[in-house]
Write a protein that holds these residues in place. Structure first.
Motif, PDB file in Angstrom:
ATOM      1  N   VAL A   9       0.875  -1.174   0.000  1.00  0.00           N
ATOM      2  CA  VAL A   9       0.000   0.000   0.000  1.00  0.00           C
ATOM      3  C   VAL A   9       0.912   1.223   0.000  1.00  0.00           C
ATOM      4  O   VAL A   9       2.129   1.092   0.189  1.00  0.00           O
ATOM      5  CB  VAL A   9      -0.938   0.006   1.232  1.00  0.00           C
ATOM      6  CG1 VAL A   9      -1.782  -1.262   1.264  1.00  0.00           C
ATOM      7  CG2 VAL A   9      -0.157   0.153   2.524  1.00  0.00           C
ATOM      8  N   PRO A  10       0.401   2.430  -0.235  1.00  0.00           N
ATOM      9  CA  PRO A  10       1.259   3.621  -0.266  1.00  0.00           C
ATOM     10  C   PRO A  10       2.128   3.741   0.979  1.00  0.00           C
ATOM     11  O   PRO A  10       1.659   3.565   2.110  1.00  0.00           O
ATOM     12  CB  PRO A  10       0.258   4.769  -0.378  1.00  0.00           C
ATOM     13  CG  PRO A  10      -0.900   4.163  -1.111  1.00  0.00           C
ATOM     14  CD  PRO A  10      -0.998   2.758  -0.597  1.00  0.00           C
ATOM     15  N   ILE A  13       1.525   5.963   4.388  1.00  0.00           N
ATOM     16  CA  ILE A  13       0.401   5.696   5.284  1.00  0.00           C
ATOM     17  C   ILE A  13       0.930   5.333   6.673  1.00  0.00           C
ATOM     18  O   ILE A  13       1.908   4.604   6.813  1.00  0.00           O
ATOM     19  CB  ILE A  13      -0.478   4.554   4.735  1.00  0.00           C
ATOM     20  CG1 ILE A  13      -1.233   5.030   3.491  1.00  0.00           C
ATOM     21  CG2 ILE A  13      -1.456   4.044   5.787  1.00  0.00           C
ATOM     22  CD1 ILE A  13      -2.090   3.952   2.849  1.00  0.00           C
ATOM     23  N   ALA A  18      -3.280   2.084   9.263  1.00  0.00           N
ATOM     24  CA  ALA A  18      -3.479   0.983   8.324  1.00  0.00           C
ATOM     25  C   ALA A  18      -3.937  -0.269   9.055  1.00  0.00           C
ATOM     26  O   ALA A  18      -4.866  -0.966   8.620  1.00  0.00           O
ATOM     27  CB  ALA A  18      -2.188   0.711   7.561  1.00  0.00           C
ATOM     28  N   THR A  47     -10.626  -0.992   1.250  1.00  0.00           N
ATOM     29  CA  THR A  47     -10.044   0.312   1.562  1.00  0.00           C
ATOM     30  C   THR A  47      -9.886   1.119   0.283  1.00  0.00           C
ATOM     31  O   THR A  47      -9.994   0.587  -0.823  1.00  0.00           O
ATOM     32  CB  THR A  47      -8.661   0.150   2.230  1.00  0.00           C
ATOM     33  OG1 THR A  47      -7.741  -0.393   1.274  1.00  0.00           O
ATOM     34  CG2 THR A  47      -8.731  -0.775   3.439  1.00  0.00           C
ATOM     35  N   TRP A  49      -7.118   2.491  -0.593  1.00  0.00           N
ATOM     36  CA  TRP A  49      -5.701   2.532  -0.962  1.00  0.00           C
ATOM     37  C   TRP A  49      -5.463   1.858  -2.312  1.00  0.00           C
ATOM     38  O   TRP A  49      -6.041   0.806  -2.599  1.00  0.00           O
ATOM     39  CB  TRP A  49      -4.858   1.807   0.087  1.00  0.00           C
ATOM     40  CG  TRP A  49      -5.074   2.236   1.494  1.00  0.00           C
ATOM     41  CD1 TRP A  49      -5.308   3.501   1.931  1.00  0.00           C
ATOM     42  CD2 TRP A  49      -5.091   1.395   2.655  1.00  0.00           C
ATOM     43  NE1 TRP A  49      -5.462   3.522   3.298  1.00  0.00           N
ATOM     44  CE2 TRP A  49      -5.326   2.222   3.775  1.00  0.00           C
ATOM     45  CE3 TRP A  49      -4.904   0.031   2.871  1.00  0.00           C
ATOM     46  CZ2 TRP A  49      -5.400   1.744   5.066  1.00  0.00           C
ATOM     47  CZ3 TRP A  49      -4.976  -0.450   4.161  1.00  0.00           C
ATOM     48  CH2 TRP A  49      -5.212   0.390   5.238  1.00  0.00           C
ATOM     49  N   LEU A  51      -3.539  -0.661  -4.390  1.00  0.00           N
ATOM     50  CA  LEU A  51      -2.807  -1.861  -3.995  1.00  0.00           C
ATOM     51  C   LEU A  51      -1.900  -2.325  -5.130  1.00  0.00           C
ATOM     52  O   LEU A  51      -2.313  -2.352  -6.298  1.00  0.00           O
ATOM     53  CB  LEU A  51      -3.783  -2.979  -3.621  1.00  0.00           C
ATOM     54  CG  LEU A  51      -4.810  -2.664  -2.529  1.00  0.00           C
ATOM     55  CD1 LEU A  51      -5.728  -3.858  -2.297  1.00  0.00           C
ATOM     56  CD2 LEU A  51      -4.105  -2.260  -1.235  1.00  0.00           C
ATOM     57  N   THR A  73       5.438   5.510   9.716  1.00  0.00           N
ATOM     58  CA  THR A  73       4.819   5.240   8.416  1.00  0.00           C
ATOM     59  C   THR A  73       5.460   3.991   7.808  1.00  0.00           C
ATOM     60  O   THR A  73       6.509   3.528   8.270  1.00  0.00           O
ATOM     61  CB  THR A  73       5.007   6.428   7.467  1.00  0.00           C
ATOM     62  OG1 THR A  73       6.406   6.739   7.400  1.00  0.00           O
ATOM     63  CG2 THR A  73       4.240   7.647   7.958  1.00  0.00           C
TER      64      THR A  73
END
Length: 342
Positions: A9-10, A13, A18, A47, A49, A51, A73
């Motif tokens: 994921v990014p 985050i 998360a 979510t 986000w 992926l 993060t």
């Protein structure tokens, strides 16, 4: 056996946010070639986000560590774990999580990374707050900030001379008992009003009051064993509500320090013996004992505890102790002891 599908994921985050977006059973990360990744699930796909499918790296989970990293993060987590053979990360609560390694990372390296990233990382196993236990700790630069003997000396006009000896003793360069006798001799003729002034200005280590209270609420016994002095240790004991406090006794004659210490000097061996005595009389297993200290004279005590933690310790101490707090305060240790959030 079907291989799990995992996703990145990014990286900007928050790890905690998360994890909290997922069901309890899915709050974990696995290693991938490009860093930590989440196991694919319906919750993850729901979510918002973006992926990216990841290539998993399979390793065995052998060595448990625990980490407390406020606000970390995913990119900072990747920086922390880079080059290490980690196998799984499981969220516990708030900003705390467990990490399993296939082989333990180098201690000097993980302490350096923890300090650089402003987090705490230490090996397990950890005691359970669901069972009785014992917290035993040093006083100066551990339960309270600073060194009382240096503060006395500063007001008595011999601050630099005493502070230099204190620093060498805490680094393990001098015999503790010999150094204490030498330092106290320099304080001869100091009036007790100076001690009162130092006592009035005691500053408690951030988080120590919350940690002690939490352990006491869990039914733990708490103790202070200090190479400092009873004049201050008994006040700290009263403030924190500790069960025991042992320290050195300054001889006072006609309202002034004589320059002598009465009775047995509380040194490294004394501290270890006290830990073992309190542990055994309470019938506790070693794993249910936490010891906190910062100096070389705490090493025997730290080594005898199930969890020995160097609190902002001297380099020798944090390298030899089982665990170390290097970036944050006692709140980090309390967080690492809390059970998994439901």
């Amino acid at each position: 056996m079907t291989q799990q599908v995992i996703f990145h994921v990014p990286s900007d985050i928050s790890l905690t946010l998360a994890m909290q977006a997922l069901p309890l059973a899915e709050r974990r990360l696995l290693p991938a070639e490009q860093g930590p990744a989440f196991v694919g699930s319906n919750a993850l796909t729901r979510t918002a986000w973006p992926l990216t499918k990841a290539s998993p790296v399979l390793r065995q989970a052998k060595v448990p560590f625990r980490c407390h990293a406020p606000g970390i993060t995913l990119d900072k987590l990747t920086e922390l774990l880079a080059g290490w053979a980690w196998s799984e990360l499981g969220w516990r609560q708030a900003d705390t999580f467990d990490i399993w390694f296939e082989s333990a990372p180098d201690k000097a390296q993980y302490l350096e990374r923890a300090e650089h990233l402003g987090l705490e990382l230490m090996p397990g196993p950890f005691p359970s707050l669901a069972e009785p236990g014992l917290l035993i700790m040093d006083m100066d630069s551990t339960a309270i900030e600073g060194e009382c003997i240096d503060d006395i000396a500063e007001l008595a006009g011999c601050g630099q001379a005493v502070a230099e000896v204190t620093a060498r003793a805490m680094r393990g360069e001098l015999d503790f008992a010999q150094s204490l006798t030498e330092r106290v001799a320099k304080l001869a003729a100091t009036p007790t009003e100076v001690l009162e002034k130092v006592a009035e200005n005691i500053r408690y280590t951030p988080g120590i009051e919350g940690l002690v209270k939490r352990l006491q609420e869990a039914g733990w016994q708490t103790a202070l064993v200090s190479g400092g002095f009873t004049f201050f240790a008994h006040r700290v004991q009263e403030h924190l509500g500790l069960d025991w406090a042992e320290a050195n006794v300054l001889e006072i004659v006609d309202g002034k320090l004589s320059g002598k210490v009465l009775g047995t000097i509380v040194d490294a061996a004394f501290k270890k013996t006290m830990l073992m005595r309190l542990r055994d009389q309470a019938g506790l297993p070693p794993g249910q004992v936490i010891a906190l200290g910062d100096g070389a004279n705490d090493l025997l005590m730290l080594g005898a505890a199930g969890l020995g933690v160097a609190y902002h310790g001297k380099p020798k101490v944090r390298q030899q102790a089982g665990g170390a707090i290097v970036s944050l305060d006692m709140q980090a240790l309390q967080a690492m002891l809390e059970p998994v959030s439901g």
